[in-house]
Design a protein around this motif. Structure first.
Motif, short mmCIF file in Angstrom:
data_model
loop_
_atom_site.label_atom_id
_atom_site.label_comp_id
_atom_site.label_asym_id
_atom_site.label_seq_id
_atom_site.Cartn_x
_atom_site.Cartn_y
_atom_site.Cartn_z
N PRO A 70 -0.36 13.64 -0.78
CA PRO A 70 0.85 13.30 -1.53
C PRO A 70 2.12 13.75 -0.83
O PRO A 70 3.13 13.05 -0.82
N SER A 71 2.07 14.93 -0.22
CA SER A 71 3.25 15.44 0.48
C SER A 71 3.63 14.54 1.65
O SER A 71 4.80 14.21 1.85
N ALA A 72 2.63 14.12 2.43
CA ALA A 72 2.89 13.25 3.58
C ALA A 72 3.42 11.89 3.14
O ALA A 72 4.34 11.34 3.73
N VAL A 73 2.84 11.35 2.08
CA VAL A 73 3.28 10.04 1.58
C VAL A 73 4.71 10.11 1.09
O VAL A 73 5.52 9.22 1.36
N LEU A 74 5.06 11.18 0.39
CA LEU A 74 6.41 11.30 -0.14
C LEU A 74 7.44 11.50 0.97
O LEU A 74 8.62 11.15 0.80
N LEU A 75 7.03 12.05 2.10
CA LEU A 75 7.95 12.14 3.24
C LEU A 75 8.29 10.76 3.80
O LEU A 75 9.40 10.51 4.27
N ALA A 76 7.32 9.85 3.75
CA ALA A 76 7.53 8.50 4.26
C ALA A 76 8.12 7.56 3.20
O ALA A 76 8.47 6.43 3.51
N THR A 105 1.63 6.74 -6.71
CA THR A 105 0.49 7.58 -7.07
C THR A 105 0.77 9.04 -6.73
O THR A 105 0.44 9.94 -7.51
N ALA A 106 1.40 9.27 -5.58
CA ALA A 106 1.71 10.65 -5.17
C ALA A 106 2.65 11.33 -6.16
O ALA A 106 2.58 12.54 -6.36
N ARG A 107 3.52 10.56 -6.78
CA ARG A 107 4.43 11.14 -7.77
C ARG A 107 3.71 11.60 -9.03
O ARG A 107 4.23 12.40 -9.80
N LEU A 108 2.50 11.09 -9.26
CA LEU A 108 1.72 11.50 -10.43
C LEU A 108 1.03 12.84 -10.22
O LEU A 108 0.60 13.47 -11.18
N VAL A 109 0.92 13.27 -8.96
CA VAL A 109 0.29 14.55 -8.65
C VAL A 109 1.29 15.66 -8.98
O VAL A 109 2.47 15.58 -8.62
N GLN A 110 0.83 16.69 -9.66
CA GLN A 110 1.72 17.81 -10.00
C GLN A 110 2.36 18.38 -8.74
O GLN A 110 1.73 18.46 -7.68
N HIS A 111 3.59 18.81 -8.88
CA HIS A 111 4.37 19.25 -7.72
C HIS A 111 3.68 20.36 -6.93
O HIS A 111 3.66 20.33 -5.70
N ASP A 112 3.13 21.33 -7.59
CA ASP A 112 2.50 22.45 -6.88
C ASP A 112 1.14 22.08 -6.28
O ASP A 112 0.56 22.86 -5.54
N LEU A 146 0.83 -1.21 0.00
CA LEU A 146 0.00 0.00 0.00
C LEU A 146 0.87 1.26 0.00
O LEU A 146 0.55 2.25 -0.69
N GLY A 147 1.96 1.24 0.75
CA GLY A 147 2.87 2.38 0.76
C GLY A 147 3.51 2.61 -0.60
O GLY A 147 3.65 3.75 -1.05
#
Length: 120
Positions: free
Chosen positions: A38-44, A25-32, A18-19
């Motif tokens: 997505p920000s929280a997931v990418l921190l983990a 999936t979070a990487r597919l979201v535009q950076h801005d 799941l992680g």
């Protein structure tokens, strides 16, 4: 449920998958637009490959112990694990070649998570 299954390992495997899905999936979201989940997931995200590799070690120990209980010879168990590792490494090399092109020796010494699991 199979008596040989370890519910804690299965729960951690589920969490790792799941992680992985969430981080990809979070990487597919535009950076801005990454202000929420997505920000929280990418921190983990750095923890996820470590969790996969931890699970590889725990699963190998669990698998060997189960094979020994069933009377499987150590050599037969090791041969099976080597075949599985070779398959993982081959899939990793194919994914590398599809993404980056067939670059030798990089393709053969792939460093993706599948290759790392195979090396473990």
């Amino acid at each position: 449920m199979n008596a040989a299954r370890d519910p804690a390992l299965d729960a951690l495997r589920t969490l790792a998958v799941l992680g992985m899905v969430a981080s990809h999936t979070a990487r597919l979201v535009q950076h801005d637009a990454r202000a929420g989940w997505p920000s929280a997931v990418l921190l983990a995200e750095p923890v996820i490959p470590s969790l996969f590799l931890f699970l590889v070690g725990a699963s190998l120990a669990h698998s060997r112990a189960g094979a020994a209980r069933r009377g499987v010879a150590a050599g037969a168990w090791l041969a099976r694990q080597l075949r599985r590792a070779l398959g993982l490494w081959a899939v990793s090399a194919v994914f590398f070649a599809l993404e980056m092109g067939p670059r030798i020796p990089d393709m053969l010494t792939a460093s993706g998570i599948l290759a790392n699991i195979a090396y473990a």
